[in-house]
Design a protein around this motif. Structure first.
Motif, short mmCIF file in Angstrom:
data_model
loop_
_atom_site.label_atom_id
_atom_site.label_comp_id
_atom_site.label_asym_id
_atom_site.label_seq_id
_atom_site.Cartn_x
_atom_site.Cartn_y
_atom_site.Cartn_z
N TYR A 29 -16.26 -1.93 -7.54
CA TYR A 29 -14.87 -2.29 -7.29
C TYR A 29 -14.68 -2.95 -5.92
O TYR A 29 -13.56 -3.10 -5.46
N GLN A 30 -15.77 -3.34 -5.32
CA GLN A 30 -15.79 -4.09 -4.06
C GLN A 30 -14.95 -3.42 -2.97
O GLN A 30 -14.23 -4.07 -2.22
N PHE A 31 -15.02 -2.08 -2.93
CA PHE A 31 -14.36 -1.29 -1.89
C PHE A 31 -12.84 -1.43 -1.90
O PHE A 31 -12.18 -1.16 -0.90
N ASP A 32 -12.27 -1.81 -3.02
CA ASP A 32 -10.82 -2.01 -3.17
C ASP A 32 -10.19 -0.69 -3.61
O ASP A 32 -10.19 -0.37 -4.80
N ILE A 33 -9.63 0.04 -2.67
CA ILE A 33 -9.07 1.36 -2.95
C ILE A 33 -7.93 1.28 -3.97
O ILE A 33 -7.81 2.15 -4.83
N ASP A 34 -7.11 0.24 -3.90
CA ASP A 34 -5.99 0.13 -4.84
C ASP A 34 -6.47 -0.03 -6.28
O ASP A 34 -5.94 0.61 -7.19
N ARG A 35 -7.49 -0.84 -6.49
CA ARG A 35 -8.05 -1.00 -7.84
C ARG A 35 -8.71 0.29 -8.32
O ARG A 35 -8.57 0.66 -9.48
N ILE A 36 -9.42 0.96 -7.43
CA ILE A 36 -10.07 2.22 -7.80
C ILE A 36 -9.02 3.23 -8.24
O ILE A 36 -9.17 3.88 -9.28
N VAL A 37 -7.96 3.35 -7.47
CA VAL A 37 -6.90 4.31 -7.81
C VAL A 37 -6.25 3.93 -9.13
O VAL A 37 -6.07 4.78 -10.02
N LYS A 38 -5.92 2.65 -9.29
CA LYS A 38 -5.21 2.20 -10.50
C LYS A 38 -6.09 2.27 -11.75
O LYS A 38 -5.64 2.71 -12.81
N GLU A 39 -7.34 1.83 -11.65
CA GLU A 39 -8.18 1.69 -12.83
C GLU A 39 -9.10 2.88 -13.11
O GLU A 39 -9.56 3.04 -14.24
N VAL A 40 -9.38 3.68 -12.09
CA VAL A 40 -10.30 4.81 -12.28
C VAL A 40 -9.58 6.15 -12.12
O VAL A 40 -9.66 7.01 -13.00
N VAL A 41 -8.87 6.32 -11.02
CA VAL A 41 -8.27 7.62 -10.73
C VAL A 41 -7.09 7.92 -11.65
O VAL A 41 -7.09 8.94 -12.34
N GLU A 42 -6.10 7.04 -11.65
CA GLU A 42 -4.88 7.34 -12.42
C GLU A 42 -5.13 7.61 -13.90
O GLU A 42 -4.59 8.58 -14.44
N PRO A 43 -5.96 6.82 -14.59
CA PRO A 43 -6.18 7.12 -16.01
C PRO A 43 -6.90 8.45 -16.27
O PRO A 43 -6.82 8.99 -17.37
N ASN A 44 -7.59 8.97 -15.28
CA ASN A 44 -8.36 10.20 -15.46
C ASN A 44 -7.80 11.38 -14.67
O ASN A 44 -8.44 12.43 -14.60
N LEU A 45 -6.64 11.21 -14.08
CA LEU A 45 -6.06 12.22 -13.20
C LEU A 45 -5.63 13.46 -13.98
O LEU A 45 -4.85 13.35 -14.93
N PRO A 46 -6.12 14.63 -13.60
CA PRO A 46 -5.71 15.85 -14.32
C PRO A 46 -4.25 16.20 -14.05
O PRO A 46 -3.60 16.81 -14.89
N ASP A 47 -3.76 15.81 -12.87
CA ASP A 47 -2.39 16.14 -12.48
C ASP A 47 -1.97 15.15 -11.39
O ASP A 47 -2.69 14.97 -10.41
N ARG A 48 -0.82 14.52 -11.55
CA ARG A 48 -0.35 13.52 -10.59
C ARG A 48 -0.23 14.09 -9.17
O ARG A 48 -0.25 13.33 -8.20
N ALA A 49 -0.12 15.38 -9.05
CA ALA A 49 -0.01 16.01 -7.73
C ALA A 49 -1.27 15.77 -6.90
O ALA A 49 -1.24 15.87 -5.67
#
Length: 183
Positions: A29-49
């Motif tokens: 993800y070329q160290f792009d935190i916004d893409r990582i959060v949007k494409e990896v973290v958010e879809p797999n997040l157990p809880d938005r908190a």
């Protein structure tokens, strides 16, 4: 983040392999935190908190990787430190403790490890690092749905069993339990 913490506490070998995967994900993800959060973290997040904690965790890893100059390849110092600990334990089991079961597992894995070194770009790495890289390679092959020959599968199994025994010993040592660590 939660998975990493659980693996760190319960299975150090799985933790190392998981963190290798996370480092490669960050590079992909070329160290792009916004893409990582949007494409990896958010879809797999157990809880938005947990969103900000995950963002901070990935941001910290990105910062570490950049400051340690491992943006193209290599592993964070924290992982290297764990590998050094495991190497000391490996050598202790072989020479100080003379753990016969571990010696047998190592003897079984050794020809595969040496063969792997000969056919890879891992020359200069210690045998445990080669095992971790071998098992990580197996993970990548499985993710790519590539076939693994029976002989290669036997090599991976010998390395996996060796690391499983070492992992158990590591957690016993860290917990102050086990026959060798209470003396």
């Amino acid at each position: 983040m939660l998975i990493a913490q659980q693996k760190l506490n319960e299975n150090i070998a799985e933790y190392i392999l998981y963190m290798y995967q996370i480092e490669d994900l960050i590079r992909a993800y070329q160290f792009d935190i916004d893409r990582i959060v949007k494409e990896v973290v958010e879809p797999n997040l157990p809880d938005r908190a947990y969103l900000e904690r995950y963002r901070a965790w990935y941001a910290g890893l990105i910062q570490d990787m950049k400051s340690e100059r491992i943006t193209v390849s290599g592993h964070r110092l924290e992982l290297q430190d764990v590998l050094v600990e495991l190497s000391y334990l490996h050598n202790s089991l072989l020479t100080v403790v003379n753990d016969e079961k571990y010696r047998t597992l190592y003897s079984t894995a050794l020809p595969y490890i040496e063969d792997f070194i000969e056919h890879s770009n891992l020359k200069g790495m210690n045998h445990l690092e080669v095992c971790f890289h071998g098992l990580y390679m197996k993970l990548l092959l499985k993710l790519q749905k590539k076939e693994i020959s029976q002989e290669t599968e036997e090599a991976f199994d010998a390395m996996r069993i060796l690391l499983a025994y070492l992992t158990r010993s590591y957690h016993q040592m860290k917990g102050g339990e086990g026959q060798y660590w209470n003396n």
